[in-house]
Scaffold this motif. Structure first.
Motif, PDB file in Angstrom:
ATOM      1  N   THR A 174      -0.364   7.466  -2.746  1.00 57.88           N
ATOM      2  CA  THR A 174       0.692   6.515  -2.448  1.00 57.88           C
ATOM      3  C   THR A 174       1.207   5.937  -3.748  1.00 57.88           C
ATOM      4  O   THR A 174       0.441   5.729  -4.693  1.00 57.88           O
ATOM      5  CB  THR A 174       0.196   5.359  -1.546  1.00 57.88           C
TER       6      THR A 174
ATOM      7  N   THR B 298       3.270   2.901  -5.977  1.00 57.18           N
ATOM      8  CA  THR B 298       3.446   1.449  -5.934  1.00 57.18           C
ATOM      9  C   THR B 298       4.900   1.188  -5.575  1.00 57.18           C
ATOM     10  O   THR B 298       5.753   0.961  -6.435  1.00 57.18           O
ATOM     11  CB  THR B 298       3.073   0.827  -7.288  1.00 57.18           C
TER      12      THR B 298
ATOM     13  N   VAL C 284       6.616   0.691   1.830  1.00 54.42           N
ATOM     14  CA  VAL C 284       6.202   1.698   2.809  1.00 54.42           C
ATOM     15  C   VAL C 284       7.332   2.698   3.017  1.00 54.42           C
ATOM     16  O   VAL C 284       7.110   3.918   3.037  1.00 54.42           O
ATOM     17  CB  VAL C 284       5.815   1.025   4.139  1.00 54.42           C
TER      18      VAL C 284
ATOM     19  N   ASN D  38       7.546   5.043   0.136  1.00 53.75           N
ATOM     20  CA  ASN D  38       6.468   6.033   0.138  1.00 53.75           C
ATOM     21  C   ASN D  38       6.746   7.158   1.127  1.00 53.75           C
ATOM     22  O   ASN D  38       6.490   8.324   0.831  1.00 53.75           O
ATOM     23  CB  ASN D  38       5.138   5.352   0.473  1.00 53.75           C
TER      24      ASN D  38
ATOM     25  N   LEU E  18       2.372  -5.032   9.246  1.00 54.50           N
ATOM     26  CA  LEU E  18       2.232  -5.389   7.829  1.00 54.50           C
ATOM     27  C   LEU E  18       3.109  -6.601   7.519  1.00 54.50           C
ATOM     28  O   LEU E  18       4.082  -6.888   8.243  1.00 54.50           O
ATOM     29  CB  LEU E  18       2.625  -4.207   6.949  1.00 54.50           C
TER      30      LEU E  18
ATOM     31  N   THR F 120       7.010  -3.668   2.944  1.00 52.79           N
ATOM     32  CA  THR F 120       5.762  -4.074   2.310  1.00 52.79           C
ATOM     33  C   THR F 120       5.449  -3.141   1.149  1.00 52.79           C
ATOM     34  O   THR F 120       5.494  -1.917   1.297  1.00 52.79           O
ATOM     35  CB  THR F 120       4.595  -4.032   3.321  1.00 52.79           C
ATOM     36  N   THR F 121       5.115  -3.714   0.015  1.00 50.69           N
ATOM     37  CA  THR F 121       4.780  -2.894  -1.157  1.00 50.69           C
ATOM     38  C   THR F 121       3.318  -2.491  -1.098  1.00 50.69           C
ATOM     39  O   THR F 121       2.431  -3.322  -0.911  1.00 50.69           O
ATOM     40  CB  THR F 121       5.045  -3.671  -2.455  1.00 50.69           C
ATOM     41  N   LEU F 122       3.092  -1.189  -1.252  1.00 49.65           N
ATOM     42  CA  LEU F 122       1.735  -0.652  -1.255  1.00 49.65           C
ATOM     43  C   LEU F 122       1.265  -0.463  -2.683  1.00 49.65           C
ATOM     44  O   LEU F 122       2.054  -0.180  -3.575  1.00 49.65           O
ATOM     45  CB  LEU F 122       1.688   0.689  -0.513  1.00 49.65           C
TER      46      LEU F 122
ATOM     47  N   ALA G  51      -2.941   2.521  -1.382  1.00 50.86           N
ATOM     48  CA  ALA G  51      -2.295   2.219  -0.110  1.00 50.86           C
ATOM     49  C   ALA G  51      -2.370   0.751   0.287  1.00 50.86           C
ATOM     50  O   ALA G  51      -1.805   0.344   1.278  1.00 50.86           O
ATOM     51  CB  ALA G  51      -2.824   3.089   1.029  1.00 50.86           C
ATOM     52  N   GLY G  52      -3.075  -0.076  -0.477  1.00 50.16           N
ATOM     53  CA  GLY G  52      -3.038  -1.517  -0.253  1.00 50.16           C
ATOM     54  C   GLY G  52      -3.559  -1.934   1.095  1.00 50.16           C
ATOM     55  O   GLY G  52      -4.762  -2.010   1.323  1.00 50.16           O
TER      56      GLY G  52
ATOM     57  N   ALA H  64      -3.344   5.678   5.814  1.00 50.98           N
ATOM     58  CA  ALA H  64      -2.627   6.220   4.660  1.00 50.98           C
ATOM     59  C   ALA H  64      -2.389   7.720   4.827  1.00 50.98           C
ATOM     60  O   ALA H  64      -1.358   8.251   4.405  1.00 50.98           O
ATOM     61  CB  ALA H  64      -3.423   5.947   3.389  1.00 50.98           C
TER      62      ALA H  64
END
Length: 592
Positions: A432, A434, A437, A440, A469, A475-477, A481-482, A489
């Motif tokens: 994944t 940075t 979602v 990605n 999320l 949402t930033t992973l 994958a956060g 993931a």
């Protein structure tokens, strides 16, 4: 807008540090010359003091004495401007070179064989791109400027003292050369040997640190803390031990030379030698004054030279990893895409053999056809060559003999972009970026609309989880994958494949690390993704591939059996034995 050419396009890779820094040489040379001239002027105030003393003793006019004061002030101002300007220009050049090197490295990583990454940890690659390219800073930004600044004082100072009294200067020079030879040469030889060990220990520490941080969830989940943290602790201890050995190798010699080169020590030795020369009638008191003023700065300059060479040596060693990456061999690639002569989803392997090391074959004389729209499952014992075979289809490496074709065209005759656009790869390791979602999922199709992204997520059975999320699809992973579990993931990766919609799908044990619920969801998502595509999947759980159109048993680099599930059971060979063994194991688990 036309695409920007690759930084390395048409250029051979650099063979050494000199070629690596070639674009900075002009700036370094000019900066060095300016710094040298400026530093030579640092001697003017000392000469001025001697001449003022000479003038006072001889009754020279005041105007002449003030002339030396003005000359000294101007000389120091010119020195400051020259040195600052030279080093500043070299810093700008170094920043440009570092940017260029990182571009070249990233572009190179696009073109090296995918299998190259199998042999290197992400920590080693990351170090080559970040910290090792930063090490070029000492070579470009400081080497020529600082070296010339120090050399100017030393050379002009020596020249002035030799002009004043060659015999006195020769005696001092001989003493210092003898001291340096006795103390520094053994230390430098020892440092050279130790630094190789230090560099290796630093790379190992970086690799295990990345391994520990990146896999911390799996490490704790599977109770591997003792193993992984033990490797980290061992690497840390090895790094500390080697660092101490490196410092000790230079410590004694450096300490002696450093103590002898202190201004107070230098002044005392110069004054003592000068007193002896005056007593013998070999020198005048004013000459001793000149030596006391100028000579004090020369040993300090020599010490600065030693420190500069230490920094340059360390930077040179670190830059070698950059050279190693840039000189990595690339898989040959045609200039233009090939014309497919068959369905793009047709995969054919003909008498394929491959080895990582010459003389040790991993795949031997394998022939296999995966027809459009069918599912081919690769099964067999661990280490038999299943993953290698699947990765050869994606041209992680080139085969030693035989051929692999996609769409009727040998993969070696296709451009990398053409080949990769024909397939999606879903492996155990989830990648994944940075990014959000949505970003990605759209990694392979950055122009996809939000509706297309959501549709792909629904097909991969991950939409509902994304909506929980904090910012949904925005949402930033992180790198791992956060907010998402491993199975979630993995479904994100499958959503990426849905969106790319390639004709070929390669799956390497995509459910191996998922829990029971995630495994079920991943299997359902894969079933949807496989429809209408040619699928090559590696599976250890044979129950998941019962409906495959073709099952190939891979053992010791060869395909020993092919057929459907029922056909292979009827033969009663290796597949039947594997099936019976797994069923027996599962029965034992249920009984327990």
């Amino acid at each position: 807008m036309s695409a920007q050419p690759a930084p390395d396009a048409g250029q051979p890779p650099p063979r050494n540090i000199w070629e690596l820094t070639a674009s900075a040489h002009r700036s370094m040379l000019l900066g060095g010359l300016v710094a040298f001239v400026g530093s030579a002027l640092k001697i003017v105030p000392y000469v001025g003091l001697v001449e003022i003393a000479r003038g006072l003793l001889s009754g020279a006019p005041a105007a002449r004495l003030w002339g030396w004061v003005i000359a000294a002030v101007i000389a120091m101002m010119v020195h400051g401007v020259a040195y600052t300007g030279a080093v500043g220009a070299n810093h700008r050049t170094e920043a440009g070179l570092r940017y260029q090197l990182r571009r070249r490295l990233v572009d190179k990583l696009k073109r090296v064989p995918l299998g190259w990454f199998n042999d290197r940890s992400s920590g080693v690659v990351r170090k080559a791109i970040t910290s090792d390219t930063s090490s070029v800073h000492s070579l470009v930004a400081h080497l020529s400027g600082d070296l010339a600044n120090t050399l100017g004082v030393v050379v002009v100072g020596f020249g002035y003292l030799l002009w004043l009294d060659a015999r006195f200067a020769g005696a001092l020079i001989a003493g210092w050369v003898l001291l340096l030879a006795l103390c520094m040469l053994p230390s430098l030889r020892a440092m050279g040997r130790r630094f190789e060990d230090y560099s290796a220990a630093e790379r190992e520490l970086a690799a295990v640190t990345v391994e520990m941080v990146d896999g911390i969830k799996e490490v704790k989940n599977f109770g591997m803390t003792a193993t992984v943290f033990g490797r980290f602790d061992a690497a840390r201890k090895r790094h500390a031990d080697v660092s101490m050995e490196w410092m000790n190798a230079a410590g004694i010699g450096m300490a002696i030379v450093g103590a002898a080169m202190q201004p107070a020590t230098t002044l005392a030795l110069t004054a003592g030698t000068g007193y002896w020369f005056v007593r013998m009638g070999w020198a005048q008191p004013l000459t001793v004054l000149a030596f006391a003023l100028v000579w004090v700065g020369i040993p300090e300059g020599l010490q600065a030279l030693v420190q500069i060479f230490q920094q340059v040596y360390a930077a040179t060693q670190a830059a070698r990893s950059t050279l190693d990456v840039l000189s990595t061999g690339e898989l040959p690639e045609p200039d233009a895409p090939a014309e497919f002569t068959a369905d793009r989803s047709l995969i054919e392997l003909k008498n394929v053999s491959f080895s990582y090391e010459p003389g040790t074959p991993v795949i031997e004389d394998v022939s296999l056809t995966c027809r459009p729209g069918t599912v081919t499952a690769l099964v067999g014992p661990s280490g038999g060559g299943k993953s290698t075979l699947a990765k050869l289809i994606a041209r992680f490496w080139d085969v030693d003999s035989g051929s692999i074709s996609v769409g009727g065209v040998d993969v070696r005759a296709q451009t990398n972009q053409q080949l990769m656009s024909s397939m999606s790869l879903v492996f155990q390791e989830v990648m994944t970026a940075t990014d959000t979602v949505a970003g990605n999922i759209a990694l392979g199709r950055p122009d996809a609309t939000r509706d297309e992204i959501v549709a792909a997520a629904r097909a991969a059975r991950i939409h509902e989880r994304i909506m929980t999320l904090p910012e949904g699809y925005d949402t930033t992973l992180g790198e791992n994958a956060g907010f998402l579990s491993g199975g979630e993931a993995q479904r994100l990766t499958i959503a990426r494949a849905f969106l790319a919609a390639p004709p070929i799908l390669i799956l390497d044990e995509a459910t191996a690390q998922a829990d029971a619920h995630s495994e079920l969801e991943i299997q359902r998502a894969i079933t949807g993704l496989a429809q209408g595509r040619t699928v090559v999947m590696i599976a250890h759980r044979l129950s998941t591939i019962r409906s495959a159109d073709q099952i190939a048993v891979v053992d010791d680099g060869r395909i020993t059996e092919t057929g459907t599930h029922d056909e292979l059971l009827a033969v009663g060979g290796q597949y039947a034995a594997l099936w019976a063994a797994q069923n027996q194991t599962m029965a034992g688990v249920h009984d327990a």
